[in-house]
Design a protein around this motif. Structure first.
Motif, PDB file in Angstrom:
ATOM      1  N   LEU A   9       0.896  -1.204   0.458  1.00  0.00           N
ATOM      2  CA  LEU A   9       0.323   0.242   0.096  1.00  0.00           C
ATOM      3  C   LEU A   9       0.658   1.329  -0.368  1.00  0.00           C
ATOM      4  CD1 LEU A   9      -2.755  -1.130   2.746  1.00  0.00           C
ATOM      5  CD2 LEU A   9      -2.977  -0.728  -0.181  1.00  0.00           C
ATOM      6  N   SER A  10       1.970   1.072   0.937  1.00  0.00           N
ATOM      7  CA  SER A  10       2.777   1.985   0.969  1.00  0.00           C
ATOM      8  C   SER A  10       3.865   2.359  -0.379  1.00  0.00           C
ATOM      9  CB  SER A  10       3.574   2.136   2.138  1.00  0.00           C
ATOM     10  OG  SER A  10       4.401   1.314   2.228  1.00  0.00           O
ATOM     11  N   LYS A  11       4.465   1.434  -0.820  1.00  0.00           N
ATOM     12  CA  LYS A  11       5.634   1.623  -1.624  1.00  0.00           C
ATOM     13  C   LYS A  11       5.437   2.211  -3.461  1.00  0.00           C
ATOM     14  CE  LYS A  11       8.306  -2.401  -0.544  1.00  0.00           C
ATOM     15  NZ  LYS A  11       8.817  -3.858  -1.045  1.00  0.00           N
ATOM     16  N   ASN A  12       5.888   3.194  -3.514  1.00  0.00           N
ATOM     17  CA  ASN A  12       5.868   4.022  -4.331  1.00  0.00           C
ATOM     18  C   ASN A  12       5.214   5.278  -3.776  1.00  0.00           C
ATOM     19  OD1 ASN A  12       7.182   2.332  -6.340  1.00  0.00           O
ATOM     20  ND2 ASN A  12       4.850   1.509  -7.452  1.00  0.00           N
ATOM     21  N   SER A  13       4.647   6.068  -2.849  1.00  0.00           N
ATOM     22  CA  SER A  13       4.326   6.715  -1.884  1.00  0.00           C
ATOM     23  C   SER A  13       5.062   7.743  -1.837  1.00  0.00           C
ATOM     24  CB  SER A  13       2.536   6.399  -1.491  1.00  0.00           C
ATOM     25  OG  SER A  13       2.985   7.003  -0.336  1.00  0.00           O
ATOM     26  N   GLU A  14       5.151   8.480  -2.540  1.00  0.00           N
ATOM     27  CA  GLU A  14       6.268   9.539  -1.769  1.00  0.00           C
ATOM     28  C   GLU A  14       5.869  10.845  -0.764  1.00  0.00           C
ATOM     29  OE1 GLU A  14       7.293  11.564  -5.502  1.00  0.00           O
ATOM     30  OE2 GLU A  14       8.222   9.652  -6.351  1.00  0.00           O
ATOM     31  N   ILE A  15       7.264  10.639  -0.397  1.00  0.00           N
ATOM     32  CA  ILE A  15       6.741  11.373   1.062  1.00  0.00           C
ATOM     33  C   ILE A  15       8.015  12.980   0.602  1.00  0.00           C
ATOM     34  CG2 ILE A  15       7.790  11.589   3.440  1.00  0.00           C
ATOM     35  CD1 ILE A  15       8.010   7.978   3.742  1.00  0.00           C
ATOM     36  N   LYS A  16       6.889  13.925   1.267  1.00  0.00           N
ATOM     37  CA  LYS A  16       7.809  15.469   1.106  1.00  0.00           C
ATOM     38  C   LYS A  16       8.056  15.821   2.687  1.00  0.00           C
ATOM     39  CE  LYS A  16       8.487  19.436  -1.132  1.00  0.00           C
ATOM     40  NZ  LYS A  16       9.023  19.048  -1.738  1.00  0.00           N
ATOM     41  N   LEU A  17       9.025  16.763   2.856  1.00  0.00           N
ATOM     42  CA  LEU A  17       9.005  17.530   4.125  1.00  0.00           C
ATOM     43  C   LEU A  17       8.861  18.982   4.355  1.00  0.00           C
ATOM     44  CD1 LEU A  17      13.306  16.744   4.015  1.00  0.00           C
ATOM     45  CD2 LEU A  17      11.735  15.561   5.836  1.00  0.00           C
ATOM     46  N   ASN A  18       7.983  19.010   5.131  1.00  0.00           N
ATOM     47  CA  ASN A  18       7.556  19.555   5.913  1.00  0.00           C
ATOM     48  C   ASN A  18       7.707  20.632   6.643  1.00  0.00           C
ATOM     49  OD1 ASN A  18       5.640  22.293   5.211  1.00  0.00           O
ATOM     50  ND2 ASN A  18       4.308  20.623   6.817  1.00  0.00           N
ATOM     51  N   LEU A  19       8.264  21.818   6.944  1.00  0.00           N
ATOM     52  CA  LEU A  19       8.993  22.539   7.667  1.00  0.00           C
ATOM     53  C   LEU A  19       8.323  23.263   9.103  1.00  0.00           C
ATOM     54  CD1 LEU A  19      12.143  23.678   9.151  1.00  0.00           C
ATOM     55  CD2 LEU A  19      10.920  25.647   7.884  1.00  0.00           C
ATOM     56  N   ILE A  20       8.230  22.938  10.475  1.00  0.00           N
ATOM     57  CA  ILE A  20       7.445  22.867  11.861  1.00  0.00           C
ATOM     58  C   ILE A  20       8.387  23.967  11.891  1.00  0.00           C
ATOM     59  CG2 ILE A  20       6.238  21.642  13.515  1.00  0.00           C
ATOM     60  CD1 ILE A  20       5.133  21.308  10.888  1.00  0.00           C
ATOM     61  N   ASP A  21       9.210  23.748  12.203  1.00  0.00           N
ATOM     62  CA  ASP A  21       9.534  25.206  13.509  1.00  0.00           C
ATOM     63  C   ASP A  21      11.391  25.090  13.547  1.00  0.00           C
ATOM     64  OD1 ASP A  21       9.366  26.329  15.768  1.00  0.00           O
ATOM     65  OD2 ASP A  21      10.507  25.123  16.938  1.00  0.00           O
ATOM     66  N   GLN A  22      12.333  25.879  13.634  1.00  0.00           N
ATOM     67  CA  GLN A  22      13.840  26.724  13.040  1.00  0.00           C
ATOM     68  C   GLN A  22      13.787  27.110  14.211  1.00  0.00           C
ATOM     69  OE1 GLN A  22      14.639  26.874   9.482  1.00  0.00           O
ATOM     70  NE2 GLN A  22      16.443  25.334   9.305  1.00  0.00           N
ATOM     71  N   SER A  23      12.728  27.445  15.303  1.00  0.00           N
ATOM     72  CA  SER A  23      13.269  28.800  16.075  1.00  0.00           C
ATOM     73  C   SER A  23      14.194  28.258  17.524  1.00  0.00           C
ATOM     74  CB  SER A  23      12.252  28.884  17.337  1.00  0.00           C
ATOM     75  OG  SER A  23      11.135  28.081  17.647  1.00  0.00           O
ATOM     76  N   PHE A  24      14.483  27.250  18.167  1.00  0.00           N
ATOM     77  CA  PHE A  24      15.206  27.108  19.133  1.00  0.00           C
ATOM     78  C   PHE A  24      16.962  26.703  19.121  1.00  0.00           C
ATOM     79  CE2 PHE A  24      16.242  25.530  23.781  1.00  0.00           C
ATOM     80  CZ  PHE A  24      15.292  25.673  23.850  1.00  0.00           C
ATOM     81  N   LYS A  25      17.590  28.030  18.993  1.00  0.00           N
ATOM     82  CA  LYS A  25      19.088  27.982  19.765  1.00  0.00           C
ATOM     83  C   LYS A  25      20.164  27.330  20.115  1.00  0.00           C
ATOM     84  CE  LYS A  25      18.271  30.671  16.046  1.00  0.00           C
ATOM     85  NZ  LYS A  25      18.875  30.627  14.280  1.00  0.00           N
ATOM     86  N   GLN A  26      21.415  26.740  19.655  1.00  0.00           N
ATOM     87  CA  GLN A  26      21.868  26.252  20.625  1.00  0.00           C
ATOM     88  C   GLN A  26      23.356  26.676  20.124  1.00  0.00           C
ATOM     89  OE1 GLN A  26      20.896  22.102  22.287  1.00  0.00           O
ATOM     90  NE2 GLN A  26      23.368  21.619  21.316  1.00  0.00           N
ATOM     91  N   ASN A  27      24.183  27.136  20.248  1.00  0.00           N
ATOM     92  CA  ASN A  27      25.548  27.730  20.108  1.00  0.00           C
ATOM     93  C   ASN A  27      26.507  26.638  20.002  1.00  0.00           C
ATOM     94  OD1 ASN A  27      24.293  30.395  19.637  1.00  0.00           O
ATOM     95  ND2 ASN A  27      25.018  30.714  21.314  1.00  0.00           N
ATOM     96  N   VAL A  28      26.004  25.577  20.564  1.00  0.00           N
ATOM     97  CA  VAL A  28      27.436  24.179  20.881  1.00  0.00           C
ATOM     98  C   VAL A  28      26.879  23.026  20.051  1.00  0.00           C
ATOM     99  CG1 VAL A  28      28.738  22.503  22.584  1.00  0.00           C
ATOM    100  CG2 VAL A  28      28.028  25.390  22.826  1.00  0.00           C
ATOM    101  N   ASP A  29      27.451  22.608  19.395  1.00  0.00           N
ATOM    102  CA  ASP A  29      27.487  20.895  18.852  1.00  0.00           C
ATOM    103  C   ASP A  29      26.712  20.138  19.411  1.00  0.00           C
ATOM    104  OD1 ASP A  29      28.996  22.518  16.960  1.00  0.00           O
ATOM    105  OD2 ASP A  29      30.693  20.474  16.409  1.00  0.00           O
ATOM    106  N   CYS A  30      26.073  19.359  18.368  1.00  0.00           N
ATOM    107  CA  CYS A  30      24.808  18.469  19.003  1.00  0.00           C
ATOM    108  C   CYS A  30      24.963  17.406  18.787  1.00  0.00           C
ATOM    109  CB  CYS A  30      22.806  18.990  19.217  1.00  0.00           C
ATOM    110  SG  CYS A  30      21.857  17.162  19.341  1.00  0.00           S
ATOM    111  N   TYR A  31      25.540  15.887  18.898  1.00  0.00           N
ATOM    112  CA  TYR A  31      26.318  15.140  18.332  1.00  0.00           C
ATOM    113  C   TYR A  31      25.322  14.126  18.143  1.00  0.00           C
ATOM    114  CZ  TYR A  31      31.214  16.795  17.790  1.00  0.00           C
ATOM    115  OH  TYR A  31      32.075  17.046  17.794  1.00  0.00           O
TER     116      TYR A  31
END
Length: 503
Positions: A174-196
């Protein structure tokens, strides 16, 4: 097999030239009336019938699998009823035994009681108490033995097996060949130090990420995050995380060469285990088996350590080491049946298959032969007989599919995927390959891109969406249900959340 039934009456269709003959061809003209336009009628009808047959085949297959599940549940119900009935019968017989014995206590000899009283003894009372205790002990043993039959023979009450049968119902058609799209929700929370590293609990409501030596615990709701707690314990940068699917418990590995277990105490507090140090270099990757009683850790010391896990006591017990790589172990993955472990190291031709053998101990099986001389930093089993490996150097940007043939994993060159070419930068090993079987979804971060990949009906793989972050320093994961992608990247120095939507 049922045929598709058209709701209109074929006789109502009008021939453009009023010939009053069966419809064979009709024109695609939006200016014509609905009854006068379509496409080749026979082709259209055949296409509808074929689609109907495909849907019915999928439905029939799923119904058959559900029937098996229902039979298993009926068997489980029968076993449960037997267990409950036997426990009730034991409890009732126990009760009758006690009441009958008490009835006997109601009869006594005056001479015996006077004799006991004169001697200042309470022999009869003591012997009666002993008798009651012996009766209770006997029935408790019987009840315990009855329950142990079901505990020792797990096949009698195998809830896990029932769950797996439902989970493994094949809806992939049922799901194969059904494509998926990325939709931006949030990008507001900042962090200056690397998150590994970033991981989620099984419900997707708790997110855990890293910041230098610290670990951050977040509430996650509909794509937004809220900080709950910052956990401290490691003395160097945290490199990798794995979250339990069964309990509120996760494990971390760090540059201080140690592994720590973290157990949730309440809504805001977590308890750390002692630091476990068997590795002589950075702990770069960790993975749990599905039973969550074994942990595998890969390190810059070229070894893979195997640990016994006890979530209840929040402890690890070192078991043994796997040593065949000649450079840092970068990625680990177990196949679905957990009979094989695969690892790749920071060197060319460094893919190793480890096999579970005597006493469930993993042992070296063989190196996997590659068609190219290139190192790889990420690897992932997709099926028991198939895994993905991605190049890590500057010159080649490809995703390779290896499949089991005649007992050996071999590269299937027809399924190789060309990724965006970038010969200026090497790949980065953080952000492991993610596979979500239920959504037929593979997430790959290679160099500056995040790729969304699906498997097609023909068994080949296709990139359906991609995201350029303009930096190789991208660290993230998806929720267990495959609904949200969350990552931190060096360029924006923020956590980004995307929803994965079917087109």
């Amino acid at each position: 097999m049922q045929k598709a039934k058209m709701i209109e009456n074929e006789k109502d269709f009008e021939c453009q030239h009023k010939h009053d003959q069966p419809i064979l061809l009709v024109v695609l003209d939006p200016k014509l009336d609905k009854k006068q336009r379509c496409q080749n009628y026979r082709i259209l009808k055949n296409n509808i019938d074929q689609n109907m047959n495909n849907l019915q085949n999928i439905t029939q297959k799923t119904v058959q699998q559900l029937s098996i599940c229902i039979e298993n549940i009926q068997e489980l119900k029968t076993q449960l009823m037997k267990l409950f009935d036997s426990m009730i019968n034991i409890a009732q017989d126990w009760t009758q035994n006690l009441l009958a014995q008490c009835q006997q206590f109601n009869e006594y000899s005056l001479y015996d009681e006077l004799d006991s009283f004169i001697k200042n003894q309470n022999i009869n009372y003591t012997s009666n108490i002993t008798l009651i205790n012996n009766i209770n002990k006997s029935w408790k043993t019987k009840l315990s033995n009855n329950l142990n039959q079901y505990i020792q023979h797990k096949d009698k009450l195998n809830f896990k097996q029932i769950k797996e049968k439902f989970i493994n119902i094949d809806c992939s058609s049922l799901s194969k060949n059904s494509e998926i799209k990325l939709n931006l929700i949030d990008q507001s929370f900042k962090q200056n130090v690397d998150c590994y590293a970033i991981v989620f609990d099984s419900t997707g409501s708790i997110m855990v990420s890293t910041e230098n030596n610290d670990i951050k615990v977040w509430n996650f709701l509909n794509g937004t995050i809220k900080l709950i707690k910052t956990l401290q314990g490691h003395t160097e940068w945290v490199q990798c995380l794995v979250y339990s699917n069964k309990q509120n418990f996760f494990i971390s590995g760090a540059q201080d060469n140690t592994i720590r277990c973290w157990k949730q105490l309440d809504q805001t507090n977590w308890s750390s285990s002692q630091p476990y140090e068997q590795h002589k270099n950075f702990v770069r990757c960790i993975t749990l088996n599905s039973n969550e009683d074994l942990l595998f850790s890969g390190s810059g010391d070229k070894s893979i350590k195997v640990w016994k896990v006890d979530f209840n006591k929040n402890i690890l017990t070192y078991m043994y080491s796997l040593d065949k790589h000649d450079n840092s172990v970068m990625a680990l993955s177990l196949n679905q049946s957990e009979t094989q472990l695969i690892s790749c190291a920071q060197n060319k031709n460094q893919i190793i298959i480890w096999e579970r053998r005597v006493q469930d101990k993993f042992e070296f099986k063989h190196f996997v032969t590659q068609s190219i001389q290139e190192e790889g930093l990420k690897i992932k089993f997709i099926k028991d007989n198939q895994f993905i490996w991605i190049t890590g150097g500057k010159q080649i940007d490809k995703l390779y599919i290896f499949e089991l043939k005649e007992g050996v994993f071999q590269e299937n060159q027809e399924k190789t995927i060309q990724l965006i070419t970038n010969n200026q930068k090497p790949d980065e090993y953080h952000f492991p390959i993610i596979y979500n079987k239920e959504r037929n979804l593979i997430v790959v971060r290679h160099k500056t891109y995040i790729y969304i990949i699906i498997e097609m009906n023909n068994g080949k793989f296709k990139i359906v969406d991609q995201l350029n972050c303009d930096t190789i320093q991208i660290y993230g994961t998806i929720t267990n249900n495959g609904q949200y992608l969350v990552y931190w990247d060096k360029k924006s120095q923020a956590y980004s959340t995307y929803e994965l939507l079917n087109k």
